[in-house]
Design a protein around this motif. Structure first.
Motif, mmCIF file in Angstrom:
data_model
loop_
_atom_site.group_PDB
_atom_site.id
_atom_site.type_symbol
_atom_site.label_atom_id
_atom_site.label_comp_id
_atom_site.label_asym_id
_atom_site.label_seq_id
_atom_site.Cartn_x
_atom_site.Cartn_y
_atom_site.Cartn_z
ATOM 1 N N ASP A 116 -19.998 -4.243 -16.618
ATOM 2 C CA ASP A 116 -19.193 -2.849 -16.232
ATOM 3 C C ASP A 116 -19.702 -2.221 -15.215
ATOM 4 N N LYS A 117 -20.862 -2.269 -14.830
ATOM 5 C CA LYS A 117 -21.383 -1.388 -13.768
ATOM 6 C C LYS A 117 -21.788 -1.996 -12.601
ATOM 7 N N ILE A 118 -21.170 -3.353 -12.357
ATOM 8 C CA ILE A 118 -21.394 -3.875 -11.345
ATOM 9 C C ILE A 118 -20.124 -4.186 -10.554
ATOM 10 N N ASP A 119 -20.059 -3.904 -9.147
ATOM 11 C CA ASP A 119 -18.544 -3.920 -8.418
ATOM 12 C C ASP A 119 -18.465 -5.385 -7.861
ATOM 13 N N PRO A 120 -17.672 -6.153 -8.573
ATOM 14 C CA PRO A 120 -17.481 -7.767 -8.084
ATOM 15 C C PRO A 120 -17.206 -8.034 -6.341
ATOM 16 N N SER A 121 -16.516 -6.727 -5.757
ATOM 17 C CA SER A 121 -16.427 -6.911 -4.399
ATOM 18 C C SER A 121 -17.362 -7.137 -3.759
ATOM 19 N N HIS A 122 -18.674 -6.924 -3.939
ATOM 20 C CA HIS A 122 -19.928 -6.998 -3.195
ATOM 21 C C HIS A 122 -20.536 -8.282 -3.476
ATOM 22 N N TYR A 123 -19.984 -9.152 -4.235
ATOM 23 C CA TYR A 123 -20.640 -10.502 -4.657
ATOM 24 C C TYR A 123 -19.659 -11.593 -4.444
ATOM 25 N N ARG A 124 -20.563 -12.690 -3.789
ATOM 26 C CA ARG A 124 -19.885 -13.852 -3.772
ATOM 27 C C ARG A 124 -20.795 -15.015 -3.814
ATOM 28 N N SER A 125 -20.360 -16.013 -4.051
ATOM 29 C CA SER A 125 -21.081 -17.371 -4.502
ATOM 30 C C SER A 125 -20.873 -18.338 -3.288
ATOM 31 N N ILE A 126 -21.904 -19.251 -3.060
ATOM 32 C CA ILE A 126 -21.846 -20.465 -2.145
ATOM 33 C C ILE A 126 -22.735 -21.544 -2.497
ATOM 34 N N GLY A 127 -22.020 -22.824 -2.441
ATOM 35 C CA GLY A 127 -23.044 -23.958 -2.527
ATOM 36 C C GLY A 127 -23.403 -24.599 -1.158
ATOM 37 N N TYR A 128 -24.775 -24.701 -1.078
ATOM 38 C CA TYR A 128 -25.307 -25.237 0.083
ATOM 39 C C TYR A 128 -25.779 -26.769 -0.073
ATOM 40 N N GLY A 129 -25.477 -27.352 -1.195
ATOM 41 C CA GLY A 129 -25.917 -28.861 -1.466
ATOM 42 C C GLY A 129 -27.303 -29.110 -1.399
ATOM 43 N N GLU A 130 -27.660 -30.142 -0.572
ATOM 44 C CA GLU A 130 -29.104 -30.501 -0.277
ATOM 45 C C GLU A 130 -29.562 -30.040 1.190
ATOM 46 N N TYR A 131 -28.726 -29.272 1.838
ATOM 47 C CA TYR A 131 -28.993 -29.044 3.296
ATOM 48 C C TYR A 131 -29.888 -27.966 3.568
ATOM 49 N N GLN A 132 -30.378 -27.207 2.539
ATOM 50 C CA GLN A 132 -31.439 -26.343 3.021
ATOM 51 C C GLN A 132 -32.513 -26.205 1.915
ATOM 52 N N PRO A 133 -33.310 -27.407 2.135
ATOM 53 C CA PRO A 133 -34.472 -27.718 1.462
ATOM 54 C C PRO A 133 -35.485 -26.724 1.596
ATOM 55 N N ILE A 134 -36.394 -26.188 0.625
ATOM 56 C CA ILE A 134 -37.518 -25.473 1.001
ATOM 57 C C ILE A 134 -38.847 -26.319 0.852
ATOM 58 N N ASP A 135 -38.617 -27.755 0.354
ATOM 59 C CA ASP A 135 -40.019 -28.591 0.147
ATOM 60 C C ASP A 135 -39.387 -30.007 0.385
ATOM 61 N N THR A 136 -40.290 -30.822 0.489
ATOM 62 C CA THR A 136 -39.918 -32.108 0.899
ATOM 63 C C THR A 136 -39.190 -32.823 -0.580
ATOM 64 N N ASN A 137 -38.290 -33.738 -0.090
ATOM 65 C CA ASN A 137 -37.636 -34.416 -1.202
ATOM 66 C C ASN A 137 -38.337 -35.957 -1.342
ATOM 67 N N ASP A 138 -39.503 -36.113 -0.960
ATOM 68 C CA ASP A 138 -40.055 -37.232 -1.084
ATOM 69 C C ASP A 138 -40.863 -37.235 -2.478
ATOM 70 N N THR A 139 -41.081 -36.117 -2.891
ATOM 71 C CA THR A 139 -41.872 -36.029 -4.308
ATOM 72 C C THR A 139 -41.048 -35.234 -5.422
ATOM 73 N N VAL A 140 -41.448 -35.492 -6.609
ATOM 74 C CA VAL A 140 -40.795 -35.115 -7.847
ATOM 75 C C VAL A 140 -40.952 -33.462 -7.876
ATOM 76 N N GLU A 141 -42.080 -33.106 -7.616
ATOM 77 C CA GLU A 141 -42.316 -31.493 -7.410
ATOM 78 C C GLU A 141 -41.574 -31.060 -6.518
ATOM 79 N N GLY A 142 -41.382 -31.670 -5.108
ATOM 80 C CA GLY A 142 -40.678 -31.124 -3.877
ATOM 81 C C GLY A 142 -39.399 -31.172 -4.332
ATOM 82 N N ARG A 143 -38.515 -32.127 -4.990
ATOM 83 C CA ARG A 143 -37.368 -32.145 -5.274
ATOM 84 C C ARG A 143 -37.107 -30.962 -6.489
#
Length: 264
Positions: A213-240
């Motif tokens: 109740d104390k949060i204003d939803p008009s200031h929020y949004r959600s977005i999906g980036y899929g696989e296209y902004q990785p922060i690590d390599t996808n070649d290892t289990v840890e990276g994925r």
């Protein structure tokens, strides 16, 4: 004798042309005085000369009489420029002060989050990062979801509610909830691509945040980036594992350059 006098009178030189010639010299002199006075910086002397010429030549009303001197016009222009610069400096100062307040707010919120992470031993699942643009909360997907699912675990719902409670004290900030995946393809009955999975995960997490109740939803949004902004390599289990995540970004409204930041 009369003839001699008449001849002497006829030989006398006509000097009537001297009068218009003297008037012309007077006007030229007045013109040069005006040009000289216009080139000087002292506006008071200019006004004195103009008043003197008006009084001497025509009693105060002639072509030399003007409502304001060029120097006064230049001074008025300079004053307007100075006023504009002053307003710009004032606005920049206000933006700088607001920027500083935002930085202190987000540092305070980060400390609260770090305290929560430490108290609940969540350092392997959550981390925070404060930048010039935002405070970023990163949550590993294994702390929220089962593999290939967008349904938030019951225990993780408490985590989202706790984060919402802390965010409720900073209502004026825009918040982006973003979902990310690794690059391994997904194609099941519910999700046809990583785009769909990441978008649904971010939406479900945001729904819990705004269910406060104390949060204003008009200031929020959600977005999906899929696989296209990785922060690590996808070649290892840890990276994925690192790439599969949800981020809650508390966006600064004023950046360090004074540029406004806005979430539509």
């Amino acid at each position: 004798m009369k003839n001699k006098r008449r001849e002497h009178h006829e030989e006398h030189i006509d000097e009537t042309w001297l009068i218009p010639y003297a008037d012309l010299l007077t006007l030229l002199l007045a013109l040069f005085i005006i040009l000289f006075a216009s080139s000087q910086i002292d506006s008071k002397k200019y006004d004195q000369i103009m008043r003197g010429l008006n009084s001497a030549l025509s009693g105060g009303t002639n072509i030399f009489e003007v409502s304001s001197s060029p120097i006064e016009n230049l001074q008025e222009i300079d004053q307007k420029k100075a006023d504009v610069v002053k307003k710009q400096d004032q606005k920049a100062l206000e933006e700088q002060q607001k920027h500083q307040v935002e930085m202190e707010d987000l540092k305070e919120l980060q400390q609260k989050l770090e305290g929560y992470i430490k108290d609940n031993k969540l350092s392997t699942q959550l981390e925070t990062k404060l930048t010039e643009d935002m405070l970023k909360i990163t949550i590993r997907d294994n702390a929220l979801f089962q593999p290939g699912s967008a349904d938030i675990n019951k225990e993780s719902q408490k985590l989202a509610q706790s984060i919402a409670g802390m965010l409720s004290g900073y209502k004026e900030y825009n918040v982006e909830v973003a979902g990310f995946t690794d690059n391994r393809p997904i194609n099941n009955r519910e999700f046809q691509s990583n785009w769909d999975l990441s978008a649904k995960r971010s939406l479900n997490f945001m729904k819990i945040l705004i269910n406060n109740d104390k949060i204003d939803p008009s200031h929020y949004r959600s977005i999906g980036y899929g696989e296209y902004q990785p922060i690590d390599t996808n070649d290892t289990v840890e990276g994925r594992s690192k790439n599969r995540r949800v981020e809650v970004n508390i966006i600064r409204q004023v950046k360090s350059t004074g540029e406004k930041s806005f979430i539509p």
